[in-house]
Enzyme design. Structure first.
Site, short mmCIF file in Angstrom:
data_model
loop_
_atom_site.label_atom_id
_atom_site.label_comp_id
_atom_site.label_asym_id
_atom_site.label_seq_id
_atom_site.Cartn_x
_atom_site.Cartn_y
_atom_site.Cartn_z
N SER A 144 0.85 -1.19 0.00
CA SER A 144 0.00 0.00 0.00
C SER A 144 0.89 1.23 0.00
CB SER A 144 -0.88 0.02 1.26
OG SER A 144 -1.53 1.28 1.37
N TYR A 158 -2.01 -1.10 10.22
CA TYR A 158 -2.15 -1.52 8.81
C TYR A 158 -0.93 -1.07 8.00
CZ TYR A 158 -3.88 -1.38 3.98
OH TYR A 158 -4.01 -1.54 2.61
P1 NAD Z 1 -11.42 -5.89 -0.22
O1 NAD Z 1 -11.81 -5.76 1.21
O2 NAD Z 1 -12.45 -5.65 -1.26
O3 NAD Z 1 -10.73 -7.30 -0.49
C1 NAD Z 1 -9.93 -7.93 0.47
C2 NAD Z 1 -10.12 -9.43 0.32
O4 NAD Z 1 -9.35 -10.09 1.34
C3 NAD Z 1 -11.58 -9.84 0.53
O5 NAD Z 1 -11.97 -10.71 -0.50
C4 NAD Z 1 -11.56 -10.56 1.87
O6 NAD Z 1 -12.51 -11.60 1.96
C5 NAD Z 1 -10.15 -11.12 1.89
N1 NAD Z 1 -9.75 -11.45 3.25
C6 NAD Z 1 -9.73 -10.63 4.33
N2 NAD Z 1 -9.37 -11.33 5.43
C7 NAD Z 1 -9.15 -12.60 5.04
C8 NAD Z 1 -8.76 -13.78 5.71
N3 NAD Z 1 -8.52 -13.81 7.02
N4 NAD Z 1 -8.63 -14.91 4.98
C9 NAD Z 1 -8.86 -14.90 3.66
N5 NAD Z 1 -9.23 -13.82 2.95
C10 NAD Z 1 -9.39 -12.68 3.65
O7 NAD Z 1 -10.19 -4.89 -0.40
P2 NAD Z 1 -9.33 -4.40 -1.67
O8 NAD Z 1 -9.41 -2.94 -1.66
O9 NAD Z 1 -9.70 -5.16 -2.89
O10 NAD Z 1 -7.86 -4.78 -1.16
C11 NAD Z 1 -7.08 -5.81 -1.71
C12 NAD Z 1 -5.66 -5.64 -1.23
O11 NAD Z 1 -5.17 -4.35 -1.64
C13 NAD Z 1 -5.51 -5.67 0.29
O12 NAD Z 1 -4.31 -6.33 0.64
C14 NAD Z 1 -5.42 -4.20 0.65
O13 NAD Z 1 -4.73 -3.97 1.87
C15 NAD Z 1 -4.66 -3.65 -0.54
N6 NAD Z 1 -4.85 -2.20 -0.73
C16 NAD Z 1 -6.08 -1.67 -0.96
C17 NAD Z 1 -6.21 -0.30 -1.11
C18 NAD Z 1 -7.52 0.39 -1.35
O14 NAD Z 1 -7.61 1.62 -1.25
N7 NAD Z 1 -8.58 -0.33 -1.68
C19 NAD Z 1 -5.07 0.53 -0.99
C20 NAD Z 1 -3.84 -0.06 -0.77
C21 NAD Z 1 -3.74 -1.42 -0.62
#
Ligand code: NAD
Length: 249
Positions: A144, A158
């Protein structure tokens, strides 16, 4: 490569779902991982199949080592030899200052965002690494932009977990380079997905948007394109890279 099989964790929605579909477009067969959301994961798998690629759905809590081991066995059985892993599953907790954080919150954060990615990488290396009889392959970790700037007053736990993912990425890349494996990370900025809704940060997005040089949130698809490029042979000489996809943030 004759056969290209990819596991994407957390692929039932958001960035993971976009990666699964964009990877299928690029010729990957995909294991779509979810924790609970089986119906959503099945819809993503159907989208992969509609592109002419194979897809299976696998389930695991990535905070649980035995479930991770069982998930990889299911990928072996359902898809065959692995060539790529995207460590995408992750959580962000509700906003809190450090003086409000509990040991339970911190343990969960490290277990999902950090140990889950390390243990999935371990299983992938055991299958893809040439010293294990594998074909070589690529790992992409979801870090991130918060890893660089921290998130004081919001979710420092985080951003710490993602800073550790950056460190893991650069270190592991050097550890396994001779094994035919590349390891890179994508660092998304603020991407328009459900992670913000479920963590109570949705209200913050409007205030954060003007601080982004490109003055808009990113899309899951824009992150997916970067992930799929890092997985591909077009990035054959790229390893240990931390690629910002953040609109200049
Ligand atoms: P999201 O919440 O839509 O997806 C996250 C996924 O992780 C979900 O499908 C959830 O079920 C799964 N998950 C969570 N805990 C789990 C567990 N214990 N076991 C198995 N699966 C689990 O979020 P996103 O925005 O699509 O994020 C995806 C990745 O990108 C993450 O690692 C997040 O930290 C990173 N990210 C997102 C953003 C943003 O702004 N959306 C920014 C930087 C980084």
């Amino acid at each position: 490569m004759a056969e290209r099989n990819l596991l994407v964790t957390g692929a039932s929605r958001g960035i993971g779902a976009a990666v699964a579909v964009r990877a299928a477009e690029a010729g990957w067969d995909v294991a779509v991982h979810c924790r609970h959301e089986r119906d959503s994961a099945e819809r993503v798998a159907a989208a992969v199949r509609a592109l002419g690629r194979r897809a299976i759905v696998v389930q695991a809590d990535v905070a649980d080592e035995s479930q991770i081991v069982a998930m990889f066995a299911a990928v072996d059985a359902g898809l065959g030899r692995l060539h790529g892993l995207v460590n995408n599953a992750g959580v962000v907790d509700v906003a809190a200052r450090v003086e409000e954080m509990t040991a339970e919150r911190l343990s969960r954060m490290w277990a999902i965002n950090l140990s889950g990615s390390v243990l999935c990488a371990r299983e992938a290396i055991r299958r893809m690494g040439r010293s294990h009889g594998g074909p070589g392959g690529a790992i992409v970790n979801l870090s991130s932009a918060a890893a660089r700037v921290g998130s004081p007053g919001l979710y420092l736990d985080y951003s710490m977990s993602k800073a550790a993912i950056d460190h893991f990425t650069t270190g592991l890349a050097r550890e396994v380079a001779a094994d035919g494996l590349r390891v890179n990370a994508v660092r998304p900025g603020i991407i328009d997905t459900d992670i913000h809704a479920t963590s109570g940060h949705a209200g913050r997005l409007a205030a954060a948007t003007p601080l982004i040089p490109m003055a808009r949130l990113g899309t899951a698809d824009e992150v997916a394109h970067a992930v799929v490029w890092l997985l591909s042979d077009a990035a054959a000489y790229v390893t240990g890279a931390l690629l910002d996809v953040s609109g200049g943030r």
